[in-house]
Write a protein that holds these residues in place. Sequence first.
Motif, PDB file in Angstrom:
ATOM      1  N   VAL A 235       0.858  -1.188   0.000  1.00 19.54           N
ATOM      2  CA  VAL A 235       0.000   0.000   0.000  1.00 19.54           C
ATOM      3  C   VAL A 235       0.894   1.239   0.000  1.00 19.54           C
ATOM      4  O   VAL A 235       1.524   1.565   1.012  1.00 19.54           O
ATOM      5  CB  VAL A 235      -0.933   0.010   1.239  1.00 19.54           C
ATOM      6  N   ILE A 236       0.945   1.919  -1.150  1.00 18.72           N
ATOM      7  CA  ILE A 236       1.926   2.997  -1.336  1.00 18.72           C
ATOM      8  C   ILE A 236       1.781   4.088  -0.276  1.00 18.72           C
ATOM      9  O   ILE A 236       2.769   4.587   0.250  1.00 18.72           O
ATOM     10  CB  ILE A 236       1.764   3.628  -2.739  1.00 18.72           C
ATOM     11  N   TRP A 237       0.545   4.467   0.044  1.00 19.12           N
ATOM     12  CA  TRP A 237       0.343   5.628   0.930  1.00 19.12           C
ATOM     13  C   TRP A 237       0.469   5.298   2.405  1.00 19.12           C
ATOM     14  O   TRP A 237       0.585   6.200   3.232  1.00 19.12           O
ATOM     15  CB  TRP A 237      -1.031   6.259   0.676  1.00 19.12           C
ATOM     16  N   ALA A 238       0.451   3.987   2.765  1.00 19.49           N
ATOM     17  CA  ALA A 238       0.362   3.596   4.174  1.00 19.49           C
ATOM     18  C   ALA A 238       1.717   3.207   4.739  1.00 19.49           C
ATOM     19  O   ALA A 238       2.487   2.484   4.086  1.00 19.49           O
ATOM     20  CB  ALA A 238      -0.609   2.432   4.329  1.00 19.49           C
ATOM     21  N   GLU A 239       1.985   3.659   5.969  1.00 19.15           N
ATOM     22  CA  GLU A 239       3.245   3.279   6.596  1.00 19.15           C
ATOM     23  C   GLU A 239       3.080   2.111   7.572  1.00 19.15           C
ATOM     24  O   GLU A 239       3.873   1.183   7.562  1.00 19.15           O
ATOM     25  CB  GLU A 239       3.863   4.477   7.344  1.00 19.15           C
ATOM     26  N   LYS A 240       2.018   2.161   8.404  1.00 18.03           N
ATOM     27  CA  LYS A 240       1.939   1.157   9.480  1.00 18.03           C
ATOM     28  C   LYS A 240       0.546   1.122  10.103  1.00 18.03           C
ATOM     29  O   LYS A 240      -0.311   1.937   9.777  1.00 18.03           O
ATOM     30  CB  LYS A 240       2.963   1.476  10.558  1.00 18.03           C
ATOM     31  N   GLN A 241       0.381   0.151  11.003  1.00 20.90           N
ATOM     32  CA  GLN A 241      -0.823   0.002  11.824  1.00 20.90           C
ATOM     33  C   GLN A 241      -2.077  -0.269  10.989  1.00 20.90           C
ATOM     34  O   GLN A 241      -2.943   0.582  10.847  1.00 20.90           O
ATOM     35  CB  GLN A 241      -0.987   1.205  12.757  1.00 20.90           C
ATOM     36  N   MET A 242      -2.122  -1.479  10.469  1.00 19.55           N
ATOM     37  CA  MET A 242      -3.294  -1.927   9.701  1.00 19.55           C
ATOM     38  C   MET A 242      -4.358  -2.361  10.714  1.00 19.55           C
ATOM     39  O   MET A 242      -4.371  -3.501  11.166  1.00 19.55           O
ATOM     40  CB  MET A 242      -2.911  -3.106   8.799  1.00 19.55           C
ATOM     41  N   TRP A 243      -5.238  -1.434  11.084  1.00 23.56           N
ATOM     42  CA  TRP A 243      -6.235  -1.686  12.135  1.00 23.56           C
ATOM     43  C   TRP A 243      -7.523  -2.255  11.524  1.00 23.56           C
ATOM     44  O   TRP A 243      -7.534  -2.713  10.401  1.00 23.56           O
ATOM     45  CB  TRP A 243      -6.451  -0.405  12.942  1.00 23.56           C
TER      46      TRP A 243
END
Length: 345
Positions: free
Chosen positions: A91-99
């Motif tokens: 996911v290009i825009w996401a860094e962390k914490q897939m809640w």
Amino acid sequence: MPEESVEHIDFDNLNKRAISQPLVKNIYTADPSAHVFNGKIYIYPSHDVDAGEAFDDLGSHFAMEDYHVISMDNINSAAVDNGVALHVEDVIWAEKQMWAPDAAHKNGTYYLYFPAKDYDGIFRIGVAVSDSPTGPFAPQPDAIKGSFSIDPAVFEDEDGNYYMYFGGLWGGQLQRWRAGKFNAEYPESPTAHLPADQEPALLPLVAKLTENLLEFADTPQEVQILDENGDLLLAGDNERRFFEASWVHKYQGKYYFSYSTGDTHYICYAIGESPYGPFTYGGRILNPVVGWTSHHSVCQVEDKWYLFYHDSSLSKGVTHLRSIKVAELTHRPDGTIETLNPYKD
Ligand code: FUB
């Protein structure tokens, strides 16, 4: 039964008293969003891991990296882990914490909605698509325009419209959006930026989705939760006001908005006449589970209704290592819901 009391728990005894057992034990799972697609049950949970992050009230220790879809042929059959459906690295825009995620189905395409922190440390909501309910899902290059905070839940109404409900306090950052844009001012404490006890509580948001289910069709608006006098619940009404974990189901023509009260650990519900609300507080669906968080979904399977929820009993109380469970839920003839106790006396 929040986290602070776990050292006193006899887990062998507790698990015997539990009204249900973990659906899967090979991985830790939480925040179960359950749907019946083409006659089969699909559960879209968070995939809990211990990433070694220190505990804090912003939930930094909830450092999840991917999603697995769990499927069941019927409510009594084994739950199957279908492997990685989406990873944060893709996911290009996401860094962390897939809640906590949710999913929707339309015309043979499946949509996975998920919150994650972007590279500015701000929670946004993304969407990924697949031609299979178990993925793998291909993410859109950007988060949904106008999205923020956490816990998306997508409700498909009988008229073919889809609505996304979202929002969560403390680590979910909802309190930082009170002026309509992200308040980056310190302190970053989870309780900064909250309304005073006598002010109306912070509210979840709802937006209709576009025909292709990839964007908001309208500007998110607040979901009002009212007390028995028609007044908004107050911020100090800690055992009833919204905290996180939105969900909507429809029963006998009425819309049921359910949610977690967060730091008081209840799953509650409110009833309304429209997907936009307002909703009037109705009561509790689930009493506190082992672990700080409580998060659920309500799903009809054939002619019965079920509550999918989680607790931390399998990990012996580790609050970010949770397991999804399911129990039958009962609507009384007057439309109210019977409260479930997760552990028998
Ligand atoms: O799983 C991470 C967070 O914990 C969810 O987004 C919240 O609803 C709570 O369950």
